[in-house]
Design a protein around this motif. Structure first.
Motif, PDB file in Angstrom:
ATOM      1  N   ASN A  51       0.828  -1.213   0.000  1.00 29.88           N
ATOM      2  CA  ASN A  51       0.000   0.000   0.000  1.00 29.88           C
ATOM      3  C   ASN A  51       0.857   1.256   0.000  1.00 29.88           C
ATOM      4  OD1 ASN A  51      -2.403  -1.446   0.024  1.00 29.88           O
ATOM      5  ND2 ASN A  51      -2.514  -1.507   2.246  1.00 29.88           N
ATOM      6  N   LEU A  52       1.896   1.261   0.830  1.00 30.55           N
ATOM      7  CA  LEU A  52       2.787   2.414   0.900  1.00 30.55           C
ATOM      8  C   LEU A  52       3.486   2.652  -0.435  1.00 30.55           C
ATOM      9  CD1 LEU A  52       4.299   4.589   2.545  1.00 30.55           C
ATOM     10  CD2 LEU A  52       5.971   2.831   3.143  1.00 30.55           C
ATOM     11  N   ALA A  53       3.931   1.569  -1.065  1.00 25.23           N
ATOM     12  CA  ALA A  53       4.644   1.707  -2.342  1.00 25.23           C
ATOM     13  C   ALA A  53       3.752   2.328  -3.410  1.00 25.23           C
ATOM     14  CB  ALA A  53       5.148   0.333  -2.802  1.00 25.23           C
ATOM     15  N   TYR A  54       2.508   1.855  -3.493  1.00 22.14           N
ATOM     16  CA  TYR A  54       1.613   2.395  -4.515  1.00 22.14           C
ATOM     17  C   TYR A  54       1.197   3.832  -4.193  1.00 22.14           C
ATOM     18  CZ  TYR A  54       1.317  -2.121  -6.802  1.00 22.14           C
ATOM     19  OH  TYR A  54       1.627  -3.271  -7.481  1.00 22.14           O
ATOM     20  N   GLU A  55       1.069   4.153  -2.918  1.00 22.36           N
ATOM     21  CA  GLU A  55       0.752   5.536  -2.541  1.00 22.36           C
ATOM     22  C   GLU A  55       1.899   6.457  -2.921  1.00 22.36           C
ATOM     23  OE1 GLU A  55       0.858   7.593   1.641  1.00 22.36           O
ATOM     24  OE2 GLU A  55      -1.028   6.520   1.466  1.00 22.36           O
ATOM     25  N   TRP A  56       3.123   6.021  -2.643  1.00 20.89           N
ATOM     26  CA  TRP A  56       4.311   6.811  -2.984  1.00 20.89           C
ATOM     27  C   TRP A  56       4.385   7.035  -4.489  1.00 20.89           C
ATOM     28  CZ3 TRP A  56       8.746   6.770  -5.826  1.00 20.89           C
ATOM     29  CH2 TRP A  56       9.817   7.566  -5.409  1.00 20.89           C
ATOM     30  N   ARG A  57       4.162   5.982  -5.257  1.00 24.10           N
ATOM     31  CA  ARG A  57       4.256   6.068  -6.711  1.00 24.10           C
ATOM     32  C   ARG A  57       3.154   6.948  -7.292  1.00 24.10           C
ATOM     33  NH1 ARG A  57       5.668  -0.437  -7.536  1.00 24.10           N
ATOM     34  NH2 ARG A  57       7.549  -0.347  -6.250  1.00 24.10           N
ATOM     35  N   CYS A  58       1.972   6.849  -6.695  1.00 19.08           N
ATOM     36  CA  CYS A  58       0.851   7.656  -7.182  1.00 19.08           C
ATOM     37  C   CYS A  58       1.154   9.147  -7.055  1.00 19.08           C
ATOM     38  CB  CYS A  58      -0.418   7.289  -6.407  1.00 19.08           C
ATOM     39  SG  CYS A  58      -1.897   8.137  -6.990  1.00 19.08           S
ATOM     40  N   LYS A  59       1.790   9.518  -5.941  1.00 17.67           N
ATOM     41  CA  LYS A  59       2.103  10.930  -5.721  1.00 17.67           C
ATOM     42  C   LYS A  59       3.189  11.432  -6.666  1.00 17.67           C
ATOM     43  CE  LYS A  59       0.637  11.135  -0.903  1.00 17.67           C
ATOM     44  NZ  LYS A  59       1.046  11.352   0.508  1.00 17.67           N
ATOM     45  N   LYS A  60       4.038  10.533  -7.140  1.00 15.87           N
ATOM     46  CA  LYS A  60       5.121  10.930  -8.033  1.00 15.87           C
ATOM     47  C   LYS A  60       4.669  11.036  -9.494  1.00 15.87           C
ATOM     48  CE  LYS A  60       8.441  11.131  -4.980  1.00 15.87           C
ATOM     49  NZ  LYS A  60       9.190  12.392  -4.715  1.00 15.87           N
ATOM     50  N   ILE A  61       3.557  10.394  -9.815  1.00 17.36           N
ATOM     51  CA  ILE A  61       3.048  10.435 -11.186  1.00 17.36           C
ATOM     52  C   ILE A  61       2.341  11.770 -11.429  1.00 17.36           C
ATOM     53  CG2 ILE A  61       1.355   9.388 -12.752  1.00 17.36           C
ATOM     54  CD1 ILE A  61       1.997   6.707 -11.427  1.00 17.36           C
ATOM     55  N   SER A  62       2.479  12.313 -12.609  1.00 13.87           N
ATOM     56  CA  SER A  62       1.884  13.616 -12.925  1.00 13.87           C
ATOM     57  C   SER A  62       0.361  13.553 -12.856  1.00 13.87           C
ATOM     58  CB  SER A  62       2.310  14.075 -14.321  1.00 13.87           C
ATOM     59  OG  SER A  62       1.750  13.223 -15.312  1.00 13.87           O
ATOM     60  N   HIS A  63      -0.238  14.711 -12.618  1.00 11.55           N
ATOM     61  CA  HIS A  63      -1.697  14.795 -12.540  1.00 11.55           C
ATOM     62  C   HIS A  63      -2.326  14.321 -13.848  1.00 11.55           C
ATOM     63  CE1 HIS A  63      -5.693  16.274 -11.584  1.00 11.55           C
ATOM     64  NE2 HIS A  63      -5.703  16.941 -12.729  1.00 11.55           N
ATOM     65  N   GLN A  64      -1.733  14.687 -14.955  1.00 18.05           N
ATOM     66  CA  GLN A  64      -2.273  14.304 -16.263  1.00 18.05           C
ATOM     67  C   GLN A  64      -2.305  12.784 -16.420  1.00 18.05           C
ATOM     68  OE1 GLN A  64      -0.109  15.999 -19.542  1.00 18.05           O
ATOM     69  NE2 GLN A  64      -1.307  14.927 -21.096  1.00 18.05           N
ATOM     70  N   THR A  65      -1.252  12.112 -15.966  1.00 17.16           N
ATOM     71  CA  THR A  65      -1.197  10.647 -16.083  1.00 17.16           C
ATOM     72  C   THR A  65      -2.192   9.993 -15.135  1.00 17.16           C
ATOM     73  OG1 THR A  65       1.111  10.708 -16.771  1.00 17.16           O
ATOM     74  CG2 THR A  65       0.301   8.633 -15.852  1.00 17.16           C
ATOM     75  N   ARG A  66      -2.343  10.554 -13.925  1.00 11.86           N
ATOM     76  CA  ARG A  66      -3.323   9.997 -12.989  1.00 11.86           C
ATOM     77  C   ARG A  66      -4.729  10.088 -13.554  1.00 11.86           C
ATOM     78  NH1 ARG A  66      -0.313  12.618  -8.833  1.00 11.86           N
ATOM     79  NH2 ARG A  66      -1.900  14.234  -8.632  1.00 11.86           N
ATOM     80  N   VAL A  67      -5.039  11.205 -14.183  1.00 16.54           N
ATOM     81  CA  VAL A  67      -6.360  11.378 -14.799  1.00 16.54           C
ATOM     82  C   VAL A  67      -6.551  10.359 -15.912  1.00 16.54           C
ATOM     83  CG1 VAL A  67      -7.799  12.922 -16.182  1.00 16.54           C
ATOM     84  CG2 VAL A  67      -6.572  13.814 -14.189  1.00 16.54           C
ATOM     85  N   TYR A  68      -5.499  10.156 -16.720  1.00 17.80           N
ATOM     86  CA  TYR A  68      -5.574   9.186 -17.816  1.00 17.80           C
ATOM     87  C   TYR A  68      -5.871   7.784 -17.268  1.00 17.80           C
ATOM     88  CZ  TYR A  68      -4.125   6.107 -21.610  1.00 17.80           C
ATOM     89  OH  TYR A  68      -4.099   5.123 -22.568  1.00 17.80           O
ATOM     90  N   LEU A  69      -5.164   7.393 -16.205  1.00 15.96           N
ATOM     91  CA  LEU A  69      -5.366   6.062 -15.626  1.00 15.96           C
ATOM     92  C   LEU A  69      -6.786   5.907 -15.097  1.00 15.96           C
ATOM     93  CD1 LEU A  69      -1.989   5.550 -13.712  1.00 15.96           C
ATOM     94  CD2 LEU A  69      -2.649   4.611 -15.930  1.00 15.96           C
ATOM     95  N   GLU A  70      -7.301   6.957 -14.454  1.00 15.01           N
ATOM     96  CA  GLU A  70      -8.667   6.901 -13.920  1.00 15.01           C
ATOM     97  C   GLU A  70      -9.688   6.776 -15.046  1.00 15.01           C
ATOM     98  OE1 GLU A  70      -9.187  10.347 -11.525  1.00 15.01           O
ATOM     99  OE2 GLU A  70      -7.694   9.742 -10.028  1.00 15.01           O
ATOM    100  N   GLN A  71      -9.491   7.540 -16.100  1.00 18.36           N
ATOM    101  CA  GLN A  71     -10.435   7.512 -17.217  1.00 18.36           C
ATOM    102  C   GLN A  71     -10.450   6.155 -17.920  1.00 18.36           C
ATOM    103  OE1 GLN A  71      -9.103  10.837 -19.573  1.00 18.36           O
ATOM    104  NE2 GLN A  71     -10.443  12.309 -18.525  1.00 18.36           N
ATOM    105  N   HIS A  72      -9.322   5.462 -17.875  1.00 20.34           N
ATOM    106  CA  HIS A  72      -9.224   4.164 -18.555  1.00 20.34           C
ATOM    107  C   HIS A  72      -9.306   2.997 -17.569  1.00 20.34           C
ATOM    108  CE1 HIS A  72      -7.730   6.899 -21.658  1.00 20.34           C
ATOM    109  NE2 HIS A  72      -7.992   5.945 -22.545  1.00 20.34           N
ATOM    110  N   HIS A  73      -9.712   3.315 -16.327  1.00 20.92           N
ATOM    111  CA  HIS A  73      -9.945   2.293 -15.295  1.00 20.92           C
ATOM    112  C   HIS A  73      -8.725   1.396 -15.085  1.00 20.92           C
ATOM    113  CE1 HIS A  73     -14.108   3.567 -15.476  1.00 20.92           C
ATOM    114  NE2 HIS A  73     -14.115   3.346 -16.791  1.00 20.92           N
ATOM    115  N   ILE A  74      -7.560   2.033 -15.028  1.00 20.74           N
ATOM    116  CA  ILE A  74      -6.309   1.318 -14.754  1.00 20.74           C
ATOM    117  C   ILE A  74      -5.818   1.719 -13.367  1.00 20.74           C
ATOM    118  CG2 ILE A  74      -3.913   0.948 -15.459  1.00 20.74           C
ATOM    119  CD1 ILE A  74      -4.743   1.648 -18.320  1.00 20.74           C
ATOM    120  N   GLU A  75      -5.638   0.749 -12.502  1.00 18.58           N
ATOM    121  CA  GLU A  75      -5.122   1.025 -11.161  1.00 18.58           C
ATOM    122  C   GLU A  75      -3.651   0.643 -11.086  1.00 18.58           C
ATOM    123  OE1 GLU A  75      -7.472  -0.150  -7.785  1.00 18.58           O
ATOM    124  OE2 GLU A  75      -9.227  -0.493  -9.053  1.00 18.58           O
TER     125      GLU A  75
END
Length: 650
Positions: A133-157
């Protein structure tokens, strides 16, 4: 491989058995104790499985002739590992099974210590935090906002993205995940995520899956590791084998049991119960094999409860479970039906049933539990949704409160570990307590929800303070027996004073620190369960928790409460309680639910109860349940007439 131990005799078993709490040994139990070859053991709940493992370890240790080769005992979770370690300590026999050359621990702990850590250390980035959980939280914060939005829109966790290669440009294969239209390895999205994953790994923040992945890579690069580990550990026992993942078992088989030369293999004895596979599917790891030893008689269960539990055995038990507990209350099976208006009366009703059917001394000396599959959340349209619908004060929140004493953090950490089986959950809680007592203008430590431990260690490192002893003390406090805790508290107290008050003597601050680490007398024998998770009525104390948390426990009485997770939990199993066979083709999710029910049904020595909405059962089904031995309680259902109108309205 030739073991440094002579065969185990009946006389040696008899000596050990006299000092254990195990009942008379039958042929199946004796077969396991004397067997020094590879074997699978399928042991039912209440069979004394852990005691058998302890007896076998004591027999082996008494005769073990090598100081360079050892016994390796592996389990799926820290909870199972701690149970073995604690039970060994209780014997009072001075065998250091927890020290060299032996090993007792989790599968991930073993793989990391002997393979992954060494490999990543050689690469220049040893693991610092193994927490998915910690690893994925850390990685999520390092990924750009644009990429996070892309992953959410394409239902990729992020948790679905797995490293498959040490090639830093294409660690996930040709595509980010195995899904149509997923980003390919030449896209900016793929490359950004790959860069963040490797950045996390270089910082020592890795997932459980990555521990296994890098171990596999290490064995491919240096296969000599395999023979080295086999020589070190010629005898291996895996406990709770049914909960191992296919990736874990594949790696263990490769490590200890691969190759054509039988003389070079370690002996692996796999112990568990495929009907209690609530973490993964035992079929995927081929456990148990066809030549296994089956122990199907339970000292915990009485005959009626054993018969009902057999209907929930996904792997089947030839001849059925045999309950040989001589406690035989007149009505050991109760089914409580309720309507939505009376849901909060279920626990008082259960308490009344318990007090009417079980002797007071049994109630006072044994646990009475109410358990459910879902312990969080509320949903007015899907009641009962979680345990909170039955008991609103129930708290499943693992986040710590602002406790006055470090002891309270320890108690809360132990509860968290018990429910999740993850040591890291408890460490986070201890880190929160330690952070609160050392925080000042100099140590402005961040208190994010899931990174308390990492933030604490990083702040200490930034201030050139060695965190090694603190890490060690946290682990010892959570893993070792309670008599050692006071000594560890004193050590933490001194470390805290050195951090907060360097080179000075502020009486007020010192008194504050001493009070924080003091153990209040009224708390020394306190239950590790927060009072909000205990319901009391009519002299009966009912402890509420998840199904996962009570695995391995023995209760005087157990109540399985219906909850909702895509569908109602109890509704899933009603067909099997009515006598229908479990289909051979069943989804993994449905199997885990049935296994969870089996775990619940096999806890009580005296009384088993189930609570569910009245709408779950038709009138003819109620009659069938009664024919199968259930006492149906409808006192919490409002009477309805043939037109569907409540009688009291007429």
């Amino acid at each position: 491989m030739l073991l440094p131990v002579t065969p185990i005799t009946d006389e040696e078993i008899q000596v050990i058995a006299q000092n254990s709490d195990l009942k008379p040994l039958d042929s199946e139990r004796l077969d396991f104790l004397k067997n020094l070859g590879p074997v699978d053991v399928s042991a039912c709940p209440g069979s004394g499985k852990t005691t058998l493992i302890i007896m076998k370890l004591l027999l082996l240790m008494e005769k073990w002739e090598s100081t360079s080769q050892g016994i390796c005992v592996l389990s799926h979770t820290n909870v199972a590992k701690n149970e073995v370690s604690t039970r060994l300590e209780r014997t009072g026999i001075n065998h250091n099974l927890n020290g060299k050359p032996h090993f007792v621990g989790t599968i991930h702990g073993f793989i990391n210590q002997f393979i992954t850590y060494q490999y990543l250390f050689s690469m220049g980035y040893p693991p610092q935090q193994i927490n998915t959980n910690l690893a994925y939280e850390w990685r999520c914060k390092k990924i750009s906002h644009q990429t996070r939005v892309y992953l959410e829109q394409h239902h990729i966790e992020l948790k679905d993205i797995k490293i498959e290669s040490i090639n830093e440009n294409s660690p996930f294969g040709d595509k980010l995940i195995d899904k149509k239209n997923a980003p390919g390895k030449h896209t900016l999205t793929y490359q950004e995520i790959a860069k963040v994953f490797w950045q996390s790994i270089r910082n020592g923040i890795i997932t459980d899956d990555e521990i296994l992945f890098f171990a596999k890579i290490a064995l491919e690069i240096c296969p000599e590791i395999i023979q080295s580990i086999r020589y070190r550990f010629p005898f291996v026992i895996t406990d709770e084998t049914q909960d191992c993942s296919s990736a874990q078992m594949e790696l263990l088989n490769h490590l200890f049991d691969s190759g054509a030369d039988k003389k070079s293999k370690s002996v692996i004895q796999r112990v568990g119960d495929p009907n209690q596979a609530i973490y993964s599917s035992s079929e995927k790891i081929n456990f148990p094999n066809k030549d296994s030893i089956t122990i199907a008689n339970s000292h915990r269960l009485n005959g009626k409860i054993a018969t009902i539990a057999t209907s929930l055995a996904v792997s089947g038990i030839e001849g059925g479970l045999k309950g040989i507990n001589d406690s035989n209350p007149q009505n050991p099976l109760h089914f409580i039906l309720f309507d939505d208006q009376n849901i909060e009366k279920v626990l008082p009703t259960f308490a009344d049933i318990v007090s009417s059917n079980i002797p007071p001394d049994v109630i006072s000396n044994n646990k009475v539990a109410a358990i459910g599959d879902r312990i969080r959340g509320e949903n007015e349209e899907k009641r009962p949704y979680s345990l909170r619908d039955y008991y609103p004060p129930f708290s499943a929140d693992k986040q710590t409160r602002d406790f006055k004493h470090f002891y309270d953090y320890v108690v809360h950490a132990q509860l968290s570990i018990k429910e999740s089986g993850m040591l890291s959950d408890g460490v986070e809680i201890l880190a929160d307590g330690f952070t609160r007592i050392i925080s000042n203008d100099k140590f402005a430590i961040k208190t994010s929800a899931r990174r308390k431990y990492q933030n604490l260690i990083q702040t200490l490192h930034d201030n050139k303070i060695d965190a090694g002893e603190i890490k060690n003390l946290f682990s010892r406090i959570l893993l070792e027996k309670s008599t050692s805790k006071i000594t560890y508290f004193d050590l933490l107290l001194n470390i805290t004073k050195d951090i907060v008050l360097p080179g000075s003597n502020h009486d007020q601050e010192i008194e504050k620190i001493k009070n924080f680490y003091a153990i209040p007398k009224e708390n020394i024998h306190r239950s590790p369960y927060p009072p909000t998770n205990v319901f009391q009525h009519n002299g009966v104390k009912i402890e509420l928790s998840s199904i996962h948390a009570i695995k391995g426990e023995t209760h005087a009485a157990t109540l399985l409460l219906d909850t909702f997770n895509r569908m109602y939990f109890v509704k899933r199993i009603i067909p099997f309680l009515l006598g229908h066979k479990i289909p051979k083709r069943t989804t993994d999710k449905h199997k885990r639910a049935i296994c969870g029910s089996f775990v619940a049904f096999t806890r009580p020595t005296h009384l088993l109860a189930v609570a569910a909405p009245e709408s779950h059962l038709k009138e003819n089904e109620i009659s069938k349940l009664e024919e199968r031995g259930w006492t149906i309680d409808t006192s919490l259902c409002e009477p309805w007439d043939e037109f569907g109108m409540e009688s009291w309205l007429l």
